[in-house]
Scaffold this motif. Structure first.
Motif: not given
Length: 410
Positions: A80, A84, A86, A109, A252
């Motif tokens: 990522s 992206v 999660e 990630p 993230w």
């Protein structure tokens, strides 16, 4: 998978195990969307690779007479650049698992993967037939409303399956997916540790029952590590668990600065929850941290040996430096010597490892991964255990190139 179906493998020439058992637990290393020739089926396609990666976990578990339903923790390193979502990754994995109650799913990630075209690798810890046991305790977390469109209403943030406990890797995000203290790593760390402490209490345990702590943080210097390390350590007392904490390069949601997860073991006796005593070996040669921390380097309980993340710090010392600075091959060999020292105290050796998790500095090429694996093979002198290979753009400092930990049969 039928008995005659070809088994997947990693794209390496070395003989390697896909799964292994230590005590009552089964371990699968980094399973990707590989075919029997070690080729990625859907190059570069994260969500297309998830079903194949999970299917390969299932195939590996079957070698040790386990199934996806036996998984207590599934951990995915997915590629990522922080864009992206999660929750979408988690929902996709959950859908592929197709089990009535989710295990703990930890998502990490990463900017790099070990092999060309790979977008995800999935690691598993399983306990055979745990769903048939009497002592099953679960802590769940609601999915924020805006992400329920992915088809997931709640996740398992903590699970106790008999004596084994797992807490999902988490950031400081609240139930709405937002983070306070957006520039304060220690405050975020307190929020994470408080959340995990609450989960452990609900599962009849405490941080003192931990057998492994794993953490991830943004930083490139010891100063970046130090403040958050002191906060994490404040939640443990000696003897603490083996620990592995490595720099991350993407997290993230936005503004997350750190992520932490914990594995633990606790028993019951006459209806009461009880601590499980551990055997502890820390040879004088094996390094110590440059600040006072409560963690141990290797513990044994229930026929499993849990190791702390080994790094090329100077032996017989706690000096804040690295030996053989910047030399991955040399530092890897040196780090493996520490693992041998630790296992020798339990009358075991690297051949007894059932999981090896390796973080190493790389620019992201498959050739660098193969070179690293070659050094591991030279050090272990035989078939590789189930292995998770995590290439990193940068490790703890400019001097650092590697950190390795594992679980061995006791």
């Amino acid at each position: 998978m039928s008995e005659t179906a070809p088994m997947w493998r990693l794209p390496i020439e070395t003989t390697h195990h896909l799964a292994g058992s230590a005590g009552e637990l089964v371990f699968v290393g980094g399973a990707g969307d590989f075919d029997e020739k070690g080729k990625i089926r859907h190059p570069g396609q994260l969500f297309d690779q998830i079903p194949g990666a999970v299917a390969n976990v299932s195939a590996a578990l079957a070698i040790e007479s386990a199934t996806l339903a036996d998984v207590v923790r599934l951990k995915a390193y997915y590629q990522s650049d922080a864009t992206v979502n999660e929750w979408e990754v988690l929902a996709s994995i959950a859908k592929t698992l197709a089990v009535p109650m989710l295990p703990v799913i930890s998502l990490i990630p990463v900017p790099l993967q070990p092999f060309d075209g790979q977008a995800i690798q999935v690691q598993a810890i399983a306990l055979r037939k745990w769903r048939d046991g009497k002592d099953i305790r679960v802590v769940t977390r609601s999915v924020p409303d805006e992400f329920k469109a992915f088809g997931l209403d709640e996740i398992t943030s903590g699970l106790r399956a008999g004596e084994f406990l797992s807490l999902a890797a988490r950031t400081a995000s609240d139930t709405l997916g937002t983070i306070d203290s957006t520039e304060n790593g220690p405050s975020q760390t307190h929020a994470i540790m408080t959340s995990m402490e609450s989960d452990l209490t609900q599962l009849g345990a405490s941080f003192q029952d931990a057998v492994k702590k794993e953490g991830y943080y943004f930083g490139t210097t010891r100063e970046h590590w130090r403040e958050m390390a002191q906060v994490r350590a404040s939640y443990f007392r000696e003897p603490g668990p083996p620990a592995t904490v490595v720099p991350c390069h993407v997290l993230w949601p936005e503004n997350a600065l750190t992520k932490v997860e914990v594995l633990a073991m606790r028993t019951t006796r006459s209806g009461f929850d009880k601590y499980i005593a551990r055997e502890d070996h820390w040879p004088r040669r094996v390094w110590d941290w440059p600040i006072p921390l409560p963690y141990r380097q290797g513990i044994k309980l229930r026929n499993t040996i849990w190791l702390g993340g080994q790094v090329p710090s100077p032996p017989f010392d706690n000096a804040p430096r690295r030996v053989l600075p910047g030399n991955l091959k040399a530092q890897t060999a040196f780090t493996m010597s520490y693992i041998e020292d630790l296992l020798r105290g339990f009358e075991r050796q690297s051949a007894d490892l059932k999981l090896a998790v390796c973080y190493f500095r790389s620019t992201g090429t498959a050739q660098e991964t193969l070179n690293f694996v070659s050094t591991l093979v030279d050090c272990m002198g035989g078939a590789l255990p189930p292995v998770t290979l995590v290439p990193q753009p940068h490790m703890h400092t400019d001097e650092s190139t590697v950190e390795i930990w594992g679980v061995a049969q006791g």
